[in-house]
Design a protein around this motif. Structure first.
Motif, PDB file in Angstrom:
ATOM      1  N   ASN A  89       0.829  -1.211   0.000  1.00 45.20           N
ATOM      2  CA  ASN A  89       0.000   0.000   0.000  1.00 45.20           C
ATOM      3  C   ASN A  89       0.861   1.258   0.000  1.00 45.20           C
ATOM      4  O   ASN A  89       0.759   2.121   0.884  1.00 45.20           O
ATOM      5  CB  ASN A  89      -0.952   0.007   1.198  1.00 45.20           C
ATOM      6  CG  ASN A  89      -2.150  -0.892   0.977  1.00 45.20           C
ATOM      7  OD1 ASN A  89      -2.740  -0.894  -0.096  1.00 45.20           O
ATOM      8  ND2 ASN A  89      -2.513  -1.675   1.979  1.00 45.20           N
ATOM      9  N   VAL A  90       1.711   1.356  -1.015  1.00 45.91           N
ATOM     10  CA  VAL A  90       2.618   2.494  -1.125  1.00 45.91           C
ATOM     11  C   VAL A  90       2.605   3.011  -2.562  1.00 45.91           C
ATOM     12  O   VAL A  90       2.549   2.226  -3.516  1.00 45.91           O
ATOM     13  CB  VAL A  90       4.053   2.100  -0.698  1.00 45.91           C
ATOM     14  CG1 VAL A  90       4.584   0.955  -1.542  1.00 45.91           C
ATOM     15  CG2 VAL A  90       4.996   3.298  -0.764  1.00 45.91           C
ATOM     16  N   ILE A  91       2.622   4.320  -2.713  1.00 46.49           N
ATOM     17  CA  ILE A  91       2.612   4.955  -4.031  1.00 46.49           C
ATOM     18  C   ILE A  91       3.727   6.000  -4.092  1.00 46.49           C
ATOM     19  O   ILE A  91       3.805   6.896  -3.242  1.00 46.49           O
ATOM     20  CB  ILE A  91       1.263   5.657  -4.326  1.00 46.49           C
ATOM     21  CG1 ILE A  91       0.142   4.631  -4.465  1.00 46.49           C
ATOM     22  CG2 ILE A  91       1.348   6.524  -5.573  1.00 46.49           C
ATOM     23  CD1 ILE A  91       0.220   3.774  -5.713  1.00 46.49           C
ATOM     24  N   ILE A 101      15.341  13.414  -3.815  1.00 46.57           N
ATOM     25  CA  ILE A 101      14.189  13.150  -2.927  1.00 46.57           C
ATOM     26  C   ILE A 101      13.076  12.439  -3.695  1.00 46.57           C
ATOM     27  O   ILE A 101      12.797  12.762  -4.848  1.00 46.57           O
ATOM     28  CB  ILE A 101      13.634  14.467  -2.340  1.00 46.57           C
ATOM     29  CG1 ILE A 101      14.674  15.116  -1.423  1.00 46.57           C
ATOM     30  CG2 ILE A 101      12.339  14.231  -1.575  1.00 46.57           C
ATOM     31  CD1 ILE A 101      14.267  16.497  -0.930  1.00 46.57           C
ATOM     32  N   ALA A 102      12.465  11.477  -3.031  1.00 47.79           N
ATOM     33  CA  ALA A 102      11.273  10.810  -3.557  1.00 47.79           C
ATOM     34  C   ALA A 102      10.189  10.867  -2.486  1.00 47.79           C
ATOM     35  O   ALA A 102      10.444  10.534  -1.326  1.00 47.79           O
ATOM     36  CB  ALA A 102      11.567   9.365  -3.929  1.00 47.79           C
ATOM     37  N   LYS A 103       8.980  11.326  -2.845  1.00 48.93           N
ATOM     38  CA  LYS A 103       7.868  11.357  -1.900  1.00 48.93           C
ATOM     39  C   LYS A 103       6.955  10.161  -2.147  1.00 48.93           C
ATOM     40  O   LYS A 103       6.562   9.906  -3.294  1.00 48.93           O
ATOM     41  CB  LYS A 103       7.077  12.661  -2.040  1.00 48.93           C
ATOM     42  CG  LYS A 103       7.856  13.889  -1.604  1.00 48.93           C
ATOM     43  CD  LYS A 103       7.016  15.150  -1.745  1.00 48.93           C
ATOM     44  CE  LYS A 103       7.814  16.392  -1.341  1.00 48.93           C
ATOM     45  NZ  LYS A 103       7.025  17.631  -1.502  1.00 48.93           N
ATOM     46  N   VAL A 104       6.653   9.451  -1.069  1.00 48.72           N
ATOM     47  CA  VAL A 104       5.799   8.272  -1.196  1.00 48.72           C
ATOM     48  C   VAL A 104       4.598   8.400  -0.268  1.00 48.72           C
ATOM     49  O   VAL A 104       4.717   8.873   0.863  1.00 48.72           O
ATOM     50  CB  VAL A 104       6.563   6.960  -0.897  1.00 48.72           C
ATOM     51  CG1 VAL A 104       7.645   6.719  -1.921  1.00 48.72           C
ATOM     52  CG2 VAL A 104       7.132   6.961   0.508  1.00 48.72           C
ATOM     53  N   ALA A 105       3.429   8.008  -0.771  1.00 49.12           N
ATOM     54  CA  ALA A 105       2.208   7.971   0.038  1.00 49.12           C
ATOM     55  C   ALA A 105       2.066   6.573   0.606  1.00 49.12           C
ATOM     56  O   ALA A 105       2.225   5.580  -0.109  1.00 49.12           O
ATOM     57  CB  ALA A 105       0.997   8.313  -0.830  1.00 49.12           C
ATOM     58  N   MET A 106       1.737   6.494   1.912  1.00 45.80           N
ATOM     59  CA  MET A 106       1.693   5.206   2.589  1.00 45.80           C
ATOM     60  C   MET A 106       0.501   5.151   3.546  1.00 45.80           C
ATOM     61  O   MET A 106       0.092   6.175   4.099  1.00 45.80           O
ATOM     62  CB  MET A 106       2.980   4.962   3.389  1.00 45.80           C
ATOM     63  CG  MET A 106       4.258   5.137   2.590  1.00 45.80           C
ATOM     64  SD  MET A 106       5.744   4.953   3.616  1.00 45.80           S
ATOM     65  CE  MET A 106       5.747   3.180   3.881  1.00 45.80           C
ATOM     66  N   ILE A 107      -0.024   3.959   3.740  1.00 43.04           N
ATOM     67  CA  ILE A 107      -1.031   3.744   4.784  1.00 43.04           C
ATOM     68  C   ILE A 107      -0.345   3.824   6.145  1.00 43.04           C
ATOM     69  O   ILE A 107      -0.898   4.347   7.109  1.00 43.04           O
ATOM     70  CB  ILE A 107      -1.697   2.357   4.622  1.00 43.04           C
ATOM     71  CG1 ILE A 107      -2.427   2.256   3.285  1.00 43.04           C
ATOM     72  CG2 ILE A 107      -2.638   2.061   5.780  1.00 43.04           C
ATOM     73  CD1 ILE A 107      -3.714   3.007   3.222  1.00 43.04           C
ATOM     74  N   ASP A 108       0.878   3.265   6.203  1.00 43.33           N
ATOM     75  CA  ASP A 108       1.640   3.209   7.452  1.00 43.33           C
ATOM     76  C   ASP A 108       2.982   3.918   7.265  1.00 43.33           C
ATOM     77  O   ASP A 108       3.939   3.317   6.770  1.00 43.33           O
ATOM     78  CB  ASP A 108       1.855   1.752   7.867  1.00 43.33           C
ATOM     79  CG  ASP A 108       2.594   1.615   9.184  1.00 43.33           C
ATOM     80  OD1 ASP A 108       2.907   2.646   9.795  1.00 43.33           O
ATOM     81  OD2 ASP A 108       2.857   0.469   9.601  1.00 43.33           O
ATOM     82  N   PRO A 109       3.084   5.183   7.633  1.00 39.42           N
ATOM     83  CA  PRO A 109       4.344   5.917   7.418  1.00 39.42           C
ATOM     84  C   PRO A 109       5.473   5.482   8.346  1.00 39.42           C
ATOM     85  O   PRO A 109       6.579   5.983   8.222  1.00 39.42           O
ATOM     86  CB  PRO A 109       3.942   7.370   7.692  1.00 39.42           C
ATOM     87  CG  PRO A 109       2.768   7.286   8.589  1.00 39.42           C
ATOM     88  CD  PRO A 109       2.041   6.030   8.220  1.00 39.42           C
ATOM     89  N   PHE A 110       5.193   4.561   9.289  1.00 37.73           N
ATOM     90  CA  PHE A 110       6.240   4.010  10.162  1.00 37.73           C
ATOM     91  C   PHE A 110       6.704   2.634   9.690  1.00 37.73           C
ATOM     92  O   PHE A 110       7.366   1.903  10.418  1.00 37.73           O
ATOM     93  CB  PHE A 110       5.721   3.901  11.604  1.00 37.73           C
ATOM     94  CG  PHE A 110       5.858   5.171  12.393  1.00 37.73           C
ATOM     95  CD1 PHE A 110       6.069   6.390  11.749  1.00 37.73           C
ATOM     96  CD2 PHE A 110       5.777   5.162  13.773  1.00 37.73           C
ATOM     97  CE1 PHE A 110       6.194   7.575  12.466  1.00 37.73           C
ATOM     98  CE2 PHE A 110       5.905   6.339  14.511  1.00 37.73           C
ATOM     99  CZ  PHE A 110       6.107   7.546  13.849  1.00 37.73           C
TER     100      PHE A 110
END
Length: 571
Positions: A89-91, A101-110
Motif C-alpha cells: 500500500n505504497v505509491i 528526494i522521492a515522496k511516497v504515500a503510505m497507509i503506514d508511514p512508520f
C-alpha cells in the motif's frame, strides 16, 4: 499499522467522535473478521476516513496527502513494481532526482522496512506521507492505464484472427481459442478500469454492439463483426458453466474473473433476441469494507432515523426503488451494522451478490425447488433472529415475511415502488392484510442513485429563471408542493470534464433517500388502507424529507447536479 490498539483507542476517544463502547465493539469485530479496527470504525460510520487520517497525521508527525488532488504521472508511479506497491500500500508520486528526494504515500508511514527498501532501490532520500486507503486505491489505477491504452489495439488485432475460426463447427473448441479469450478479457479489463457496473454484448443485423453502464448511464464502447457473435457467446457460456447448445431459452450463471492479483465476480445473463443471443454481465466488486450509511448518501438526520428502526428486535425494514439504484447495497450496509456475535442472520437471495462473513446466505435455485417462498419457510426453521429476503415478488413471499416479522424476527427486504409511501399499497396489492402491515412495518427506505460531480473539475454557476420554473413544475408533478422556493439553490455546481472523469463531469454515484418510519398515526393510516398521498403527507408533517428535498440538499452542497436529480426523479 505501527500503532497499538491502546494508542488508537486514546486518539479516537479523545477526539470525541467515537465512544468507548463503540471502540470496544469495533475491536471485537476486528478479531472476529480479521479486518483492521480503523476499517470497522469507518465502515460503521463512527468516524470519517479523512478525519481519522488527520488524527493519525498528528500522532505520526507526518503530513497527509490526497492523491486524488495530485498530478499523478504513470511513469513515476511505475518506478515501484505494481505487485510491491499493492502488497505494501505504497505509491511513489513525486520523484526529484536532482534534489535526491522521492515522496511516497503510505497507509503506514512508520513502515521502515518499506522505506529502507525504496531508499536502496531508488538511491534517493524517501519522504513518507500519510494517505487514506481510498486515496491509495485511486492511485493504483494508474498501473491499469496501459490496459485502456492497448484495449482498442488488442480488439483490432484479434478480430481478423476470429474470422478464420468461425468456420469450425465445434463452438466450445472455438470459444477457447486465443483471439476470443483476448477480446473478452480485454472488454472486461477495460470495463473494470472504467468503473463500469455492467457489460452488454448486443447482437444486431451486421454487428455486435458492446456497451458499458458507468455510473448508471449506458455508453457505447465499440462494435464487433457479427460473424464472431456465436463464438463470443459460447466463450461466456463456457466460463459461466451454461449450456453451449441452448439458444432459445434464457440462462443465468456466474464466474470469477482475475485481473492481476484481484478476483472479480461476474454475474451472467444470456437472453435470446431477434439477431442472436444478448449477453449481460454484472461486475460485482467485493469491497474491503462495507459502505457506511453516510457513504451511501444518508444525511445525519436520516442515519439517526434509520439506525433507530433497524435496532428494533422485530418488524420489517423495506428498501424500495427501481432496479439498479442500490437497494441491495443498502441492505448489505444494514446487515453489516446488525452483524454481531449475539444474533443469527440468514438470507435468501437471487443471486447472492456479496459474500458476508458470519452470515448464512442461501441462493434461490428454482431447479432445486428453492424459491423465495420455499427458502423462507426453511430459513424460519433455522432459528434466525434476522432474515434478509433479496426481494419481495409475490403474495406467498409477502405472507411468510409478514408472519415472520409478527413472530419476533427482524425482516429486511427490497421492493419495487416509486417512493416510500407507495410500499404499503404495493404490499396490499400482493395480498397482505392492512392490519398485519400496520403491526409489522418499522420503516420504509426509498432511494435513487445519482452521479456525483467530479471534484477535480467542479465549477459553480447561477440558477436561471427557466431552470427554476422547471424545478417548480417537477415539484408539483412529484407531490413536493410543500418545498418552499427558498429551498431551491440559487448557486449550482457542475463538472467541466477532465481526464479523471473521462470528460463526463461526473465521477462515482451517491444515493438520495427518503426515510418513512411508521409512527402511531402512520400505522393508523395503514390500518385504514389510506391513499398513498395521505401517508406521504403525514410522514412529511412528522419530519420526513422526500427524495427530491434530499437531492436539492446535495445539489446545494455541490455533490451532484440539478439535472441528475430531475433525471432520476422522473424515472
Amino acid at each position: 499499522m505501527h500503532i497499538t490498539e491502546e494508542k488508537l483507542r486514546d486518539i479516537v476517544i479523545q477526539s470525541g467522535l467515537v465512544k468507548e463502547a463503540e471502540f470496544v465493539s469495533a475491536a471485537e469485530e476486528s478479531k472476529r473478521t480479521n479486518q483492521s479496527i480503523q476499517n470497522i470504525l469507518i465502515g460503521r460510520g463512527f468516524i470519517m476516513e479523512d478525519y481519522l487520517s488527520e488524527m493519525l497525521s498528528e500522532y505520526f508527525k507526518v503530513p497527509v496527502v490526497n492523491l486524488k488532488k495530485e498530478t499523478l504521472v504513470t511513469e513515476v508511479i511505475e518506478t515501484i513494481p505494481e505487485a510491491y506497491a499493492k502488497s505494501r500500500n505504497v505509491i511513489l508520486y513525486t520523484l526529484d532526482k536532482e534534489a535526491g528526494i522521492a515522496k511516497v504515500a503510505m497507509i503506514d508511514p512508520f513502515d521502515y522496512e518499506t522505506i529502507e527498501f525504496l531508499r536502496a532501490r531508488l538511491n534517493l532520500w524517501i519522504e513518507p506521507r500519510l494517505a487514506t486507503l481510498s486515496s491509495i486505491k485511486y492511485a493504483l489505477k494508474q498501473y491499469k492505464k496501459k490496459i485502456g491504452q492497448t484495449f482498442a489495439q488488442t480488439i483490432a488485432e484479434n478480430i481478423e484472427k476470429s474470422y478464420a475460426l468461425t468456420d469450425d463447427p465445434d463452438l466450445e473448441k472455438t470459444a477457447a481459442a486465443l483471439p476470443i479469450i483476448a477480446i473478452l478479457n480485454s472488454a472486461l479489463e477495460n470495463a473494470i478500469l472504467m468503473g463500469a457496473s455492467d457489460v452488454h454484448f448486443e447482437p444486431f443485423e451486421e454487428q455486435v454492439l458492446v456497451r458499458y453502464r458507468i455510473d448508471g448511464i449506458m455508453h457505447e464502447i465499440f462494435e464487433l463483426p457479427k460473424i464472431i457473435a456465436p463464438v463470443l457467446v459460447a466463450r461466456v457460456k463456457v466460463l459461466a458453466n451454461l449450456h453451449i447448445d441452448e439458444h432459445s431459452a434464457p440462462q443465468d450463471g456466474r464466474f470469477k474473473f482475475e485481473i492481476e492479483d484481484a478476483t472479480v465476480d461476474i454475474r451472467v445473463s444470456v437472453m435470446p433476441v431477434f439477431h442472436g443471443e444478448k449477453v449481460e454481465m454484472r461486475i460485482l466488486k467485493s469491497s474491503a469494507r462495507p459502505l457506511s450509511l453516510a457513504e451511501l448518501g444518508l444525511s445525519v438526520q436520516n442515519t439517526i432515523r434509520l439506525e433507530g428502526e433497524i435496532k428494533k428486535p422485530h418488524g420489517m425494514v423495506l428498501v424500495t426503488g427501481p432496479t439498479g439504484h442500490g437497494k441491495t447495497t443498502t441492505l448489505y450496509a444494514i446487515l453489516h451494522l446488525l452483524n454481531t456475535p449475539n444474533v443469527n442472520i440468514t438470507t435468501i437471495e437471487d443471486p447472492i451478490e456479496y459474500e458476508v462473513g458470519r452470515i448464512n446466505q442461501t441462493q434461490v435455485n428454482a431447479k432445486a425447488g428453492i424459491t423465495f417462498a420455499n427458502g423462507l419457510r426453511s430459513l424460519l426453521r433455522q432459528n434466525p433472529d434476522i432474515i434478509m429476503i433479496g426481494e419481495i415478488r409475490d403474495s406467498e413471499t409477502v405472507d411468510i415475511a409478514v408472519h415472520a416479522a409478527l413472530t419476533g424476527h427482524l425482516v429486511l427486504s427490497s421492493l419495487h415502488t416509486n417512493d416510500a409511501s407507495s410500499a404499503v399499497p404495493r404490499l396490499i396489492d400482493m395480498g397482505a392484510q392492512p392490519f398485519l402491515l400496520s403491526s409489522t412495518i418499522n420503516v420504509v427506505v426509498a432511494q435513487r442513485l445519482v452521479r456525483k460531480i467530479c471534484v477535480s473539475c467542479i465549477e459553480s454557476y447561477s440558477l436561471t429563471e427557466e431552470t427554476k420554473k422547471l424545478v417548480k413544475a417537477q415539484m408539483a408533478m412529484t407531490g413536493n408542493e410543500h418545498i418552499t422556493e427558498r429551498a431551491i439553490p440559487t448557486r449550482l455546481f457542475r463538472g467541466k470534464g477532465c481526464k479523471i472523469c473521462n470528460n463526463a463531469g461526473y465521477h462515482g454515484q451517491i444515493g438520495i433517500f427518503e426515510i418513512l418510519p411508521t409512527s402511531e398515526v402512520v400505522k393508523d393510516l395503514i390500518l385504514k388502507s389510506a391513499p398513498t398521498g395521505d401517508i406521504k403527507k403525514q410522514a412529511i408533517s412528522e419530519g420526513m424529507k422526500t427524495m427530491f428535498e434530499d437531492g436539492l440538499d446535495k445539489v446545494e452542497k455541490g455533490i451532484t447536479t440539478l439535472e441528475e436529480i430531475l433525471r432520476v426523479i422522473r424515472e
